[in-house]
Design a protein around this motif. Structure first.
Motif, short mmCIF file in Angstrom:
data_model
loop_
_atom_site.label_atom_id
_atom_site.label_comp_id
_atom_site.label_asym_id
_atom_site.label_seq_id
_atom_site.Cartn_x
_atom_site.Cartn_y
_atom_site.Cartn_z
N LYS A 75 0.93 -1.16 -0.03
CA LYS A 75 -0.07 -0.10 -0.06
C LYS A 75 0.87 1.29 0.05
O LYS A 75 1.76 1.34 1.02
CB LYS A 75 -1.08 0.04 1.11
CG LYS A 75 -2.08 1.28 0.99
CD LYS A 75 -2.82 1.07 2.40
CE LYS A 75 -4.20 0.46 2.00
NZ LYS A 75 -4.76 0.58 1.12
N PRO A 76 0.87 2.08 -1.12
CA PRO A 76 1.47 3.31 -1.10
C PRO A 76 0.94 4.47 0.09
O PRO A 76 -0.22 4.18 0.58
CB PRO A 76 1.12 4.10 -2.51
CG PRO A 76 0.04 3.11 -2.95
CD PRO A 76 -0.07 1.89 -2.25
N PHE A 77 1.91 5.35 0.48
CA PHE A 77 1.48 6.33 1.23
C PHE A 77 2.20 7.69 1.10
O PHE A 77 3.45 7.64 0.55
CB PHE A 77 1.46 5.66 2.80
CG PHE A 77 2.85 5.36 3.11
CD1 PHE A 77 3.75 6.21 3.95
CD2 PHE A 77 3.19 3.90 2.92
CE1 PHE A 77 4.94 5.73 4.16
CE2 PHE A 77 4.70 3.66 3.23
CZ PHE A 77 5.29 4.26 3.83
N LEU A 78 1.61 8.82 1.69
CA LEU A 78 2.12 9.97 1.84
C LEU A 78 2.87 10.09 2.99
O LEU A 78 2.34 9.93 4.14
CB LEU A 78 1.40 11.22 1.34
CG LEU A 78 0.66 11.15 0.08
CD1 LEU A 78 -0.87 12.20 0.18
CD2 LEU A 78 1.56 11.48 -0.86
N LEU A 79 4.11 10.81 3.29
CA LEU A 79 4.92 10.86 4.12
C LEU A 79 5.37 12.30 4.34
O LEU A 79 5.60 12.82 3.30
CB LEU A 79 6.08 10.13 4.05
CG LEU A 79 6.89 9.89 5.40
CD1 LEU A 79 6.21 9.29 6.67
CD2 LEU A 79 8.13 8.77 4.82
N ALA A 80 5.33 12.99 5.53
CA ALA A 80 5.62 14.34 5.79
C ALA A 80 6.75 14.26 6.80
O ALA A 80 6.48 13.71 7.98
CB ALA A 80 4.49 15.17 6.24
N HIS A 81 8.12 14.87 6.43
CA HIS A 81 9.05 14.96 7.66
C HIS A 81 9.29 16.46 7.64
O HIS A 81 9.71 17.07 6.61
CB HIS A 81 10.34 14.23 7.18
CG HIS A 81 10.42 12.74 7.43
ND1 HIS A 81 11.23 11.99 7.09
CD2 HIS A 81 9.55 11.98 7.89
CE1 HIS A 81 11.07 10.69 7.52
NE2 HIS A 81 9.70 10.70 7.77
N GLN A 82 9.34 17.07 8.88
CA GLN A 82 9.81 18.34 9.08
C GLN A 82 11.15 18.50 9.62
O GLN A 82 11.23 17.78 10.66
CB GLN A 82 8.70 19.11 10.10
CG GLN A 82 8.71 20.35 10.12
CD GLN A 82 7.71 21.22 10.69
OE1 GLN A 82 6.84 20.47 11.50
NE2 GLN A 82 7.53 22.43 10.65
N TYR A 83 12.00 19.05 9.17
CA TYR A 83 13.37 19.39 9.62
C TYR A 83 13.70 20.42 10.24
O TYR A 83 12.89 21.29 10.09
CB TYR A 83 14.40 18.78 8.63
CG TYR A 83 14.32 17.44 7.77
CD1 TYR A 83 15.24 16.45 8.74
CD2 TYR A 83 13.56 16.92 7.25
CE1 TYR A 83 15.34 15.34 8.46
CE2 TYR A 83 13.44 15.49 6.78
CZ TYR A 83 14.66 14.76 7.46
OH TYR A 83 14.62 13.27 7.14
N GLN A 84 14.78 20.35 11.24
CA GLN A 84 15.17 21.70 11.66
C GLN A 84 15.79 22.40 10.69
O GLN A 84 16.54 21.96 9.83
CB GLN A 84 16.10 21.31 12.93
CG GLN A 84 15.67 20.35 14.08
CD GLN A 84 16.93 19.82 15.03
OE1 GLN A 84 17.98 20.79 14.97
NE2 GLN A 84 16.54 18.90 15.87
N LYS A 85 15.72 23.88 10.91
CA LYS A 85 16.22 24.83 10.19
C LYS A 85 17.94 24.69 10.54
O LYS A 85 18.12 24.61 11.65
CB LYS A 85 15.87 26.21 10.40
CG LYS A 85 14.12 26.52 10.18
CD LYS A 85 14.09 26.55 8.83
CE LYS A 85 12.76 26.88 8.42
NZ LYS A 85 12.24 26.55 7.01
N GLY A 86 18.52 25.02 9.40
CA GLY A 86 20.08 25.08 9.68
C GLY A 86 20.42 26.27 10.70
O GLY A 86 19.45 27.07 10.94
N TYR A 87 21.78 26.32 10.87
CA TYR A 87 22.20 27.34 11.83
C TYR A 87 21.95 28.93 11.17
O TYR A 87 21.53 29.70 11.87
CB TYR A 87 23.72 27.10 11.97
CG TYR A 87 23.89 26.35 12.90
CD1 TYR A 87 24.28 24.88 12.60
CD2 TYR A 87 23.85 26.21 14.48
CE1 TYR A 87 24.62 23.70 13.47
CE2 TYR A 87 24.15 25.16 15.09
CZ TYR A 87 24.43 23.98 14.84
OH TYR A 87 24.58 22.86 15.69
N ASP A 88 22.33 28.90 9.94
CA ASP A 88 22.09 29.92 9.23
C ASP A 88 21.50 29.73 7.72
O ASP A 88 22.21 29.20 6.98
CB ASP A 88 23.58 30.71 9.07
CG ASP A 88 23.48 32.28 8.76
OD1 ASP A 88 22.52 32.63 8.05
OD2 ASP A 88 24.57 32.87 8.59
#
Length: 136
Positions: A75-88
């Motif tokens: 079964k296919p699915f949608l996935l969302a990953h939220q990452y930390q912003k970089g230092y700058d």
């Protein structure tokens, strides 16, 4: 994670054939594969959160490192990953720091998937089905 209905679920194909059809469409085999299972991943967007269409597959004859392996699509699915912003955001952290930040864990590995991306995911799966399922 948002599961998507698909005519491809539980169908068996040559992994080589699937790669030949899906890689030109932007799919890659995710780096988290092992000898029995893997994923075709398509990045849909990366505006602060990465949205992926993921199609899991399992080896049914041979192993994934074996030429001629046959796989069953799941079964296919949608996935969302939220990452930390970089230092700058301007990139002044330098290449050395970037070497380590690329491996950071997501701040939210199962972020909410907005309705617009669900619609896009369904449209993409229809396109994938049209590529893979032979026409009558």
């Amino acid at each position: 994670m948002v599961p998507l209905e698909s005519k491809l679920e539980n169908k068996i194909y040559s992994l080589f054939v699937l790669e030949e059809l899906l890689k030109p469409e932007g799919f890659v085999i995710g780096s988290n594969w092992d000898y029995e299972k893997g994923f075709f991943d398509l990045k849909i967007d990366d505006q602060g959160t990465y949205y992926f269409l993921r199609i899991p597959f399992y080896a049914v004859q041979g192993s994934l490192d074996y030429p001629g392996v046959t796989v069953r699509l799941e079964k296919p699915f949608l996935l969302a990953h939220q990452y930390q912003k970089g230092y700058d955001e301007s990139g002044s952290a330098g290449a050395f720091q970037g070497t380590f930040n690329q491996f950071q864990a997501p701040t939210d590995p199962d972020a909410e998937v907005p309705e617009a991306y669900i619609t896009t995911g369904k449209e993409l799966m229809k396109r994938v089905e049209d590529l893979i399922i032979p026409r009558d």
